[in-house]
Design a protein around this motif. Structure first.
Motif, short mmCIF file in Angstrom:
data_model
loop_
_atom_site.label_atom_id
_atom_site.label_comp_id
_atom_site.label_asym_id
_atom_site.label_seq_id
_atom_site.Cartn_x
_atom_site.Cartn_y
_atom_site.Cartn_z
N PRO A 2 114.91 19.85 18.57
CA PRO A 2 113.66 20.45 18.11
C PRO A 2 113.86 21.52 17.02
O PRO A 2 113.11 22.49 16.96
CB PRO A 2 113.08 21.06 19.38
N GLY A 3 114.84 21.33 16.19
CA GLY A 3 115.09 22.27 15.09
C GLY A 3 115.45 21.53 13.83
O GLY A 3 115.63 20.31 13.83
N PRO A 4 115.59 22.27 12.74
CA PRO A 4 115.90 21.64 11.46
C PRO A 4 117.37 21.23 11.36
O PRO A 4 118.22 21.75 12.07
CB PRO A 4 115.58 22.75 10.45
N PRO A 5 117.66 20.30 10.45
CA PRO A 5 119.06 19.92 10.21
C PRO A 5 119.85 21.10 9.66
O PRO A 5 119.30 21.96 8.98
CB PRO A 5 118.96 18.82 9.15
N ALA A 6 121.11 21.14 9.98
CA ALA A 6 122.08 22.10 9.46
C ALA A 6 121.95 23.50 10.04
O ALA A 6 122.64 24.41 9.61
CB ALA A 6 122.06 22.16 7.94
N GLY A 7 121.08 23.69 11.04
CA GLY A 7 121.01 24.97 11.72
C GLY A 7 122.12 25.06 12.76
O GLY A 7 122.81 24.07 13.05
N GLY A 8 122.30 26.21 13.34
CA GLY A 8 123.36 26.40 14.33
C GLY A 8 123.25 25.46 15.51
O GLY A 8 124.24 24.87 15.95
N THR A 9 122.05 25.30 16.05
CA THR A 9 121.86 24.42 17.20
C THR A 9 122.11 22.97 16.81
O THR A 9 122.69 22.20 17.58
CB THR A 9 120.44 24.59 17.77
N ASP A 10 121.70 22.59 15.61
CA ASP A 10 121.92 21.22 15.13
C ASP A 10 123.41 20.92 15.01
O ASP A 10 123.88 19.86 15.42
CB ASP A 10 121.23 21.02 13.78
#
Length: 101
Positions: A2-10
């Motif tokens: 549920p987040g954008p690509p290339a973020g920490g969670t991703d």
């Protein structure tokens, strides 16, 4: 996711997916559904068929904070019916500019 690509969670989700793919011999695909502070992606998973083929890899804002702020975030109860485990704990840090800097 549920987040954008290339973020920490991703990035963490992709690293985990690679290891899960090796362990189970099947591909694990990351599908980013960002928006509404994670509610769009979380709702997608909450309403998916309960066949064991859909996982959510999320962050605290989407799973803990949203249900207490938004009436629409009813998906949290549906997701709680499944199994949830903490993969990583990140300490929160804040920074400020020093006086005279």
């Amino acid at each position: 996711m549920p987040g954008p690509p290339a973020g920490g969670t991703d990035i963490l989700a992709r690293l985990l997916a690679e290891q899960l793919s090796k362990a189970f011999g099947k591909p694990f695909v990351i599908e980013n559904k960002a928006g509404a502070n994670g509610m769009i992606g979380s709702e997608t998973v909450a309403h998916a068929a309960p066949d064991g083929h859909t996982l959510v890899f999320s962050y605290a804002g989407a799973m803990v904070v949203n249900p207490s702020l938004y009436v629409r975030a009813g998906f949290a109860q549906e997701l709680r019916a499944g199994r949830a485990d903490r993969i990583l704990r990140q300490p929160a840090r804040g920074f400020t500019r020093a006086a005279g800097a």
